[in-house]
Structures are given as structure tokens and as C-alpha cells.
Motif scaffolding. Structure first.
Motif, PDB file in Angstrom:
ATOM      1  N   GLN A 287      41.005  28.247  39.870  1.00 15.38           N
ATOM      2  CA  GLN A 287      40.284  29.510  39.662  1.00 15.38           C
ATOM      3  C   GLN A 287      38.775  29.283  39.641  1.00 15.38           C
ATOM      4  OE1 GLN A 287      42.212  32.311  36.612  1.00 15.38           O
ATOM      5  NE2 GLN A 287      43.257  30.359  36.220  1.00 15.38           N
ATOM      6  N   VAL A 288      38.341  28.244  38.984  1.00 12.08           N
ATOM      7  CA  VAL A 288      36.904  27.938  38.916  1.00 12.08           C
ATOM      8  C   VAL A 288      36.354  27.704  40.323  1.00 12.08           C
ATOM      9  CG1 VAL A 288      35.195  26.248  38.143  1.00 12.08           C
ATOM     10  CG2 VAL A 288      36.988  27.030  36.566  1.00 12.08           C
ATOM     11  N   ILE A 289      37.064  26.904  41.104  1.00 12.68           N
ATOM     12  CA  ILE A 289      36.611  26.618  42.469  1.00 12.68           C
ATOM     13  C   ILE A 289      36.617  27.904  43.308  1.00 12.68           C
ATOM     14  CG2 ILE A 289      37.208  25.411  44.607  1.00 12.68           C
ATOM     15  CD1 ILE A 289      38.371  23.165  42.800  1.00 12.68           C
ATOM     16  N   GLY A 290      37.681  28.688  43.170  1.00 16.49           N
ATOM     17  CA  GLY A 290      37.772  29.928  43.937  1.00 16.49           C
ATOM     18  C   GLY A 290      36.676  30.911  43.597  1.00 16.49           C
ATOM     19  N   TYR A 291      36.457  31.157  42.304  1.00 18.49           N
ATOM     20  CA  TYR A 291      35.404  32.092  41.901  1.00 18.49           C
ATOM     21  C   TYR A 291      34.023  31.553  42.275  1.00 18.49           C
ATOM     22  CZ  TYR A 291      38.881  34.735  39.239  1.00 18.49           C
ATOM     23  OH  TYR A 291      39.973  35.494  38.868  1.00 18.49           O
ATOM     24  N   GLY A 292      33.864  30.247  42.148  1.00 23.42           N
ATOM     25  CA  GLY A 292      32.586  29.653  42.543  1.00 23.42           C
ATOM     26  C   GLY A 292      32.309  29.852  44.020  1.00 23.42           C
ATOM     27  N   TYR A 293      33.344  29.678  44.834  1.00 22.66           N
ATOM     28  CA  TYR A 293      33.223  29.880  46.281  1.00 22.66           C
ATOM     29  C   TYR A 293      32.873  31.334  46.599  1.00 22.66           C
ATOM     30  CZ  TYR A 293      34.885  30.330  51.130  1.00 22.66           C
ATOM     31  OH  TYR A 293      34.986  30.600  52.464  1.00 22.66           O
ATOM     32  N   PHE A 294      33.581  32.277  45.955  1.00 28.29           N
ATOM     33  CA  PHE A 294      33.324  33.697  46.211  1.00 28.29           C
ATOM     34  C   PHE A 294      31.906  34.086  45.799  1.00 28.29           C
ATOM     35  CE2 PHE A 294      38.130  34.488  45.472  1.00 28.29           C
ATOM     36  CZ  PHE A 294      38.397  34.055  46.759  1.00 28.29           C
ATOM     37  N   SER A 296      29.365  32.314  45.644  1.00 25.81           N
ATOM     38  CA  SER A 296      28.316  31.676  46.441  1.00 25.81           C
ATOM     39  C   SER A 296      27.955  32.520  47.663  1.00 25.81           C
ATOM     40  CB  SER A 296      28.784  30.290  46.910  1.00 25.81           C
ATOM     41  OG  SER A 296      29.810  30.392  47.891  1.00 25.81           O
ATOM     42  N   TYR A 297      28.732  33.570  47.922  1.00 27.47           N
ATOM     43  CA  TYR A 297      28.496  34.385  49.122  1.00 27.47           C
ATOM     44  C   TYR A 297      27.082  34.954  49.181  1.00 27.47           C
ATOM     45  CZ  TYR A 297      28.686  38.242  52.415  1.00 27.47           C
ATOM     46  OH  TYR A 297      28.404  39.105  53.442  1.00 27.47           O
ATOM     47  N   PRO A 298      26.581  35.631  48.121  1.00 25.14           N
ATOM     48  CA  PRO A 298      25.233  36.203  48.233  1.00 25.14           C
ATOM     49  C   PRO A 298      24.123  35.157  48.222  1.00 25.14           C
ATOM     50  CG  PRO A 298      26.087  36.544  46.030  1.00 25.14           C
ATOM     51  CD  PRO A 298      27.220  35.983  46.848  1.00 25.14           C
ATOM     52  N   LEU A 299      24.456  33.940  47.801  1.00 27.82           N
ATOM     53  CA  LEU A 299      23.442  32.880  47.730  1.00 27.82           C
ATOM     54  C   LEU A 299      23.394  32.037  49.000  1.00 27.82           C
ATOM     55  CD1 LEU A 299      24.190  31.670  44.081  1.00 27.82           C
ATOM     56  CD2 LEU A 299      22.400  33.262  44.832  1.00 27.82           C
ATOM     57  N   ILE A 300      24.546  31.849  49.623  1.00 25.91           N
ATOM     58  CA  ILE A 300      24.620  30.923  50.769  1.00 25.91           C
ATOM     59  C   ILE A 300      25.156  31.603  52.017  1.00 25.91           C
ATOM     60  CG2 ILE A 300      25.640  28.778  51.611  1.00 25.91           C
ATOM     61  CD1 ILE A 300      25.847  27.857  48.682  1.00 25.91           C
ATOM     62  N   ALA A 318      34.705  34.366  52.072  1.00 30.84           N
ATOM     63  CA  ALA A 318      33.788  34.467  50.935  1.00 30.84           C
ATOM     64  C   ALA A 318      33.347  35.909  50.723  1.00 30.84           C
ATOM     65  CB  ALA A 318      32.579  33.568  51.157  1.00 30.84           C
ATOM     66  N   ALA A 319      33.093  36.631  51.829  1.00 30.99           N
ATOM     67  CA  ALA A 319      32.647  38.026  51.732  1.00 30.99           C
ATOM     68  C   ALA A 319      33.717  38.902  51.096  1.00 30.99           C
ATOM     69  CB  ALA A 319      32.284  38.553  53.116  1.00 30.99           C
ATOM     70  N   VAL A 320      34.959  38.738  51.554  1.00 32.30           N
ATOM     71  CA  VAL A 320      36.053  39.539  51.001  1.00 32.30           C
ATOM     72  C   VAL A 320      36.287  39.181  49.538  1.00 32.30           C
ATOM     73  CG1 VAL A 320      38.523  40.014  51.153  1.00 32.30           C
ATOM     74  CG2 VAL A 320      37.150  39.875  53.245  1.00 32.30           C
ATOM     75  N   GLY A 321      36.260  37.883  49.215  1.00 25.50           N
ATOM     76  CA  GLY A 321      36.460  37.451  47.843  1.00 25.50           C
ATOM     77  C   GLY A 321      35.373  37.948  46.914  1.00 25.50           C
ATOM     78  N   TYR A 322      34.124  37.892  47.384  1.00 22.89           N
ATOM     79  CA  TYR A 322      33.013  38.370  46.559  1.00 22.89           C
ATOM     80  C   TYR A 322      33.124  39.868  46.301  1.00 22.89           C
ATOM     81  CZ  TYR A 322      28.259  39.440  45.058  1.00 22.89           C
ATOM     82  OH  TYR A 322      27.162  39.887  44.353  1.00 22.89           O
TER      83      TYR A 322
END
Length: 352
Positions: A287-294, A296-300, A318-322
Motif C-alpha cells: 500500500q505504501v509503495i502504491g500510494y507513493g507511486y500514485f 508522485s503523479y503531480p510531481l513527476i 499513475a494518473a488514474v491512481g492519483y
């Protein structure tokens, strides 16, 4: 096919960049001109849209314009506007929604079935400057799929579309403050014993509903809170003995979906609390990795072009997850606001 008289109702507030396009779109619709009129209601507009709408009224007898000096709120303006509509069918649409030329004819055809009390069209997102547009497009596609599945199973739809929908004027009920107009009206029509359908061939092109993260949070909070108010008023629809599968679909789509943020928080907290056990530790770190990845969308990821070689799929995920995470935060906020019993009846729409 009988071409019924139709009144198109548009409520707007400070829409000087949109109102002339909307009026032009109305004049291009392929429907008998003697059977179609446009009612414009300005909700306390202070920009040039008031003058633009007034000028259109003087040029064309099919257009009627009304203006409130003070901000009334969309619901109050809709209730007033309905009293000015002459048509047997009322088409409700937003000022930023551009309709395909055949949309009114397509909606009208649905009412050949006397059991249908209302029907909505399909929205498609055009080109918009929005950092979360990709996620919004995917959400709209899923929402459209739900509507199609409900129609294929001979159900009234439980997920409604406010950008373009039509109702029989005889079935219109006064909308109370603090609800979502399209959801409340469609539910009230089902409660009266009529069906509410969906025709994907009636298309409204719109900008991305939310311009950025803050806009989506505020918009989702408002929609969830007001739609829950509407559900509470129409809670008799959860009587499965009377409404059958529609009750089950309504509960799943409009209640259980709103509980997803609570479930996600429970899973995260419980897996953290039990992370001494290896399976729960794996669950927690995934979950930590997944939320971190999502997140990161507006930053990267948003900075990468959609055509970036080898990264297109990663950016899309990443866009859909965010967008999902932002939506869940807004949904939770909306649920909390609903239980506070504070009603949202006025807001300034962001349409540019």
C-alpha cells in the motif's frame, strides 16, 4: 415518431466566455424550430454574460432570458426556470456542455415509451487544460459502462448525468435545497413509477469537470454531500420489495461506493497495526509503495509527455491512481459534510 415540444433550460453564473457558444449551439440543433425554445436564467451574474444573453433574446423569439440580481443558487434558479418552460419535455444542460446536433431528437425518441419519465445523454471530455484530465476521462468511461449495464438489464439507471438530461414536465417536482439536481430529479421520477433511461447517442461535449486537485476535492465534496441528501429524501427507493433490483443497484452504486474510503483507511491502519506478521507487513508496504507511486503523479509523471517512449503506460496508471485517491479523499469529506447536516445550496462554478 412524435416530435414533442421541448424547452431547453440553462442556468448560468458569470459565463461570459461560454454563453455565446451555448446559444450558437442551441441554434444549430436539428429539431423543428417551432417545437424547441431556450430558457436562460442568470444566477446573479456580474460579468458580461447578462448582456450577451439579453442581446440574444432580442434577436430571436425562441430565446427567453431571466436574471436574478442576487445569487440564488442553481436549485432555486432551476425551480424558477421550469415555471417559464413551455415544452412538454424539459432538457436540462449546463452552459459549458456543447450538444451534438441530433441530441434533442435522440432524447425525444426515448419518450415514445410511455413508461419512460426521464433520460440522460452521454458526456465526453474535450481538450482541456487540466492536470488530472486523464483520470477523469477514465472515470467517465467507467460511469458510462455502469449505465449501459443497467440499461441492458432493463433497469432505471442509478448513476445520473447532469450535463444533459431530459424529463417530462408533468413529472417535475420542486427540487429542495441542498441536493444534486440531476440525481434528485431522476430518483423522484423512479419513485413516481416511471423509468429513467440512458442513451449514449445523445452526446454532450464538456471540458474536464475539474481543473486541478483542489477543484476536484471541492467538487467531489459538494456532489457527495448533496447526493446523499437527495438519497435520504428518496430513501423509500431502498424498499427492495417495491423497486426490486433497482434498490440493490442504488445501494451499491450510491451508498457502498461512498464507503470505500473508510474501507481503505481500515485496511491501511489494520495492516500497519499487524505488520509484525509477515503477510500483513507485505500488505502494508504494498500500500505504501502504491500510494507513493500514485501521489508522485503531480510531481513527476505529469511533466512527461504522453508520447514519452516506454513510460506512457506508467503515466496513465499513475494518473488514474492519483485521481482515484483524490476522489476518495473528496468522497470522505463529502460524507463527513453530509453528517454535519450543513446544506450546500450555493457555489461559484468554475467553468473556464
Amino acid at each position: 415518431m412524435t416530435e414533442k415540444s421541448v424547452s431547453m433550460l440553462v442556468v448560468f453564473r458569470n459565463a461570459e466566455t461560454l454563453i455565446e457558444k451555448k446559444i450558437h449551439n442551441f441554434l444549430q440543433l436539428k429539431y423543428p424550430s417551432d417545437q424547441l425554445d431556450l430558457v436562460l436564467v442568470s444566477d446573479g451574474s456580474t460579468d458580461a454574460s447578462r448582456q450577451m444573453a439579453g442581446a440574444a433574446e432580442t434577436r430571436n423569439s425562441r430565446i427567453r432570458f431571466f436574471h436574478f440580481d442576487a445569487h440564488q443558487g442553481k436549485i432555486a434558479c432551476l425551480n424558477f426556470g421550469i415555471t417559464q418552460c413551455k415544452g412538454d419535455l424539459i432538457v436540462l444542460t449546463d452552459v459549458d456542455a456543447i450538444l451534438d446536433s441530433e441530441s434533442i431528437s435522440i432524447l425525444n425518441a426515448c419518450f415514445e415509451d410511455a413508461s419512460i419519465g426521464g433520460v440522460c445523454g452521454r458526456r465526453v471530455v474535450g481538450k482541456t487544460r487540466s492536470k488530472i484530465q486523464s483520470g477523469q476521462k477514465q472515470f467517465i468511461q467507467w460511469d458510462t459502462l455502469i449505465k449501459k449495464l443497467e440499461m441492458e438489464n432493463a433497469m432505471s439507471i442509478t448513476s445520473h448525468e447532469g450535463k444533459l438530461y431530459a424529463v417530462r414536465k408533468s413529472l417535475y417536482v420542486t427540487i429542495p435545497p441542498g441536493v444534486t439536481d440531476d440525481a434528485f430529479l431522476s430518483l423522484s421520477i423512479v419513485r413516481q413509477g416511471y423509468g429513467f433511461g440512458f442513451d449514449p447517442d445523445a452526446v454532450a461535449s464538456i471540458p474536464a469537470p475539474s481543473r486541478d486537485t483542489r477543484h476536484e476535492l471541492m467538487r467531489r465534496k459538494r456532489i457527495v454531500s448533496t447526493s446523499l441528501n437527495g438519497l435520504w429524501i428518496n430513501r423509500s427507493l431502498f424498499n427492495w420489495r417495491r423497486y426490486g433490483f433497482f434498490s440493490a443497484g442504488l445501494f451499491i452504486n450510491k451508498v457502498l461506493r461512498r464507503m470505500v474510503p473508510v474501507f481503505l483507511i481500515f485496511v491501511f491502519v489494520s495492516s500497519l497495526a499487524l505488520s509484525d506478521f509477515f503477510p500483513m507487513a507485505v500488505c502494508f508496504w504494498l500500500q505504501v509503495i502504491g500510494y507513493g507511486y500514485f501521489f508522485s503523479y503531480p510531481l513527476i509523471w505529469v511533466r512527461l509527455p504522453d508520447t514519452a517512449r516506454g513510460f506512457g503506460w506508467a503515466k496513465k496508471v499513475a494518473a488514474v491512481g492519483y485521481f482515484f485517491c483524490v476522489g476518495m479523499a473528496g468522497t470522505l469529506w463529502g460524507c463527513i459534510h453530509f453528517f454535519s447536516k450543513e446544506k450546500i445550496s450555493k457555489w461559484d462554478p468554475i467553468k473556464e
